[in-house]
Design a protein around this motif. Structure first.
Motif, PDB file in Angstrom:
ATOM      1  N   SER A  41       0.863  -1.167   0.000  1.00 49.14           N
ATOM      2  CA  SER A  41       0.000   0.000   0.000  1.00 49.14           C
ATOM      3  C   SER A  41       0.906   1.225   0.000  1.00 49.14           C
ATOM      4  CB  SER A  41      -0.889  -0.006   1.243  1.00 49.14           C
ATOM      5  OG  SER A  41      -1.652   1.175   1.305  1.00 49.14           O
ATOM      6  N   ALA A  78      -4.485  -2.189   4.094  1.00 50.54           N
ATOM      7  CA  ALA A  78      -5.442  -1.165   3.690  1.00 50.54           C
ATOM      8  C   ALA A  78      -6.882  -1.666   3.772  1.00 50.54           C
ATOM      9  CB  ALA A  78      -5.142  -0.706   2.264  1.00 50.54           C
ATOM     10  N   THR A 192      -3.956   5.749  -1.237  1.00 50.90           N
ATOM     11  CA  THR A 192      -3.519   4.353  -1.348  1.00 50.90           C
ATOM     12  C   THR A 192      -3.633   3.918  -2.794  1.00 50.90           C
ATOM     13  OG1 THR A 192      -4.241   3.835   0.899  1.00 50.90           O
ATOM     14  CG2 THR A 192      -3.979   1.988  -0.609  1.00 50.90           C
TER      15      THR A 192
END
Length: 230
Positions: A41, A78, A192
């Motif tokens: 991420s 994430a 992200t």
């Protein structure tokens, strides 16, 4: 999609195309989908450790797909899980490539999903290194982009005469490669970016990983690069 904010993903995908060490080069079945994935991420606000990212990508291993043909890309840090499939689809009117993504696990829909899918035939490679590919037949790449949605399908385009690759083409000379980029919290300090690539087709029954990487570098990466960086 903001091109400048995707530089992290693009560099990661460049590295994906540039690393062949540590990858299983076993023979692939035509019914298998192999993956090249980065479990990372990348947030815009982070000072990236590119050596660490490079090592993760270099050690990627292909895995078998689920029974439905989709490969699951897990980004647990994430809370994101992506199902992605590359198909070399044969129908009554010929061959086409399809790259299909849907977000299986997410805090919310991504701001942007980008998918590139290409169909290739009659390809030669600079063995034993497999750094580039020369596809003398079909080499058409389609693109699709979605905003705030959970799924995107990209399909390879037809030729200028509106035709697909002939259905009579020998399956061992045909293959598909596709890649995706997904962006969450676009433009924020918590941005992200996740990405991955898979391939499928009879062309890849021998040295599949190496051939797929060579096609990715030669034909898929330029599309992604031009979309994101210029």
């Amino acid at each position: 999609m903001k091109k400048i904010t995707l530089s992290a993903a693009i560099l990661a995908m460049t590295m994906m195309g540039c690393s062949d060490m540590g990858v299983d080069n076993s023979v692939a079945s035509t019914n298998e989908v192999k993956q090249e994935q980065s479990h990372n991420s990348l947030a815009k606000s982070v000072n990236y450790n590119w050596a660490s990212v490079f090592n993760r990508l270099q050690n990627m291993q292909p895995t078998n797909p689920n029974g439905d043909g989709y490969q699951y890309f897990a980004f647990p840090e994430a809370g994101i899980g992506i199902m992605f499939q590359t198909r070399d689809d044969l129908d009554w009117d010929g061959w086409e490539a399809q790259g299909e993504l849907y977000v299986a696990d997410k805090p919310y829909n991504p701001n942007t999903i980008y998918v590139a899918a290409g169909l290739f035939s009659d390809c030669s490679f600079d063995a034993p290194y497999y750094t580039t590919a020369n596809c003398r037949g079909w080499k058409l790449v389609g693109e699709a982009e979605g905003k705030n949605v959970s799924g995107v399908l990209a399909v390879s385009p037809r030729n200028p005469r509106g035709q697909k690759l002939s259905k009579d083409k020998w399956y061992m000379e045909v293959g598909a490669v596709s890649a995706f980029v997904g962006v969450w919290n676009e433009g924020s300090p918590y941005e992200t970016v996740e990405n991955g690539a898979t391939y499928h087709g009879g062309m890849f029954e021998d040295h599949g990983d190496q051939k797929a990487r060579a096609i990715y570098r030669t034909y898929i990466w330029p599309k992604v690069r031009d979309k994101m960086l210029y």
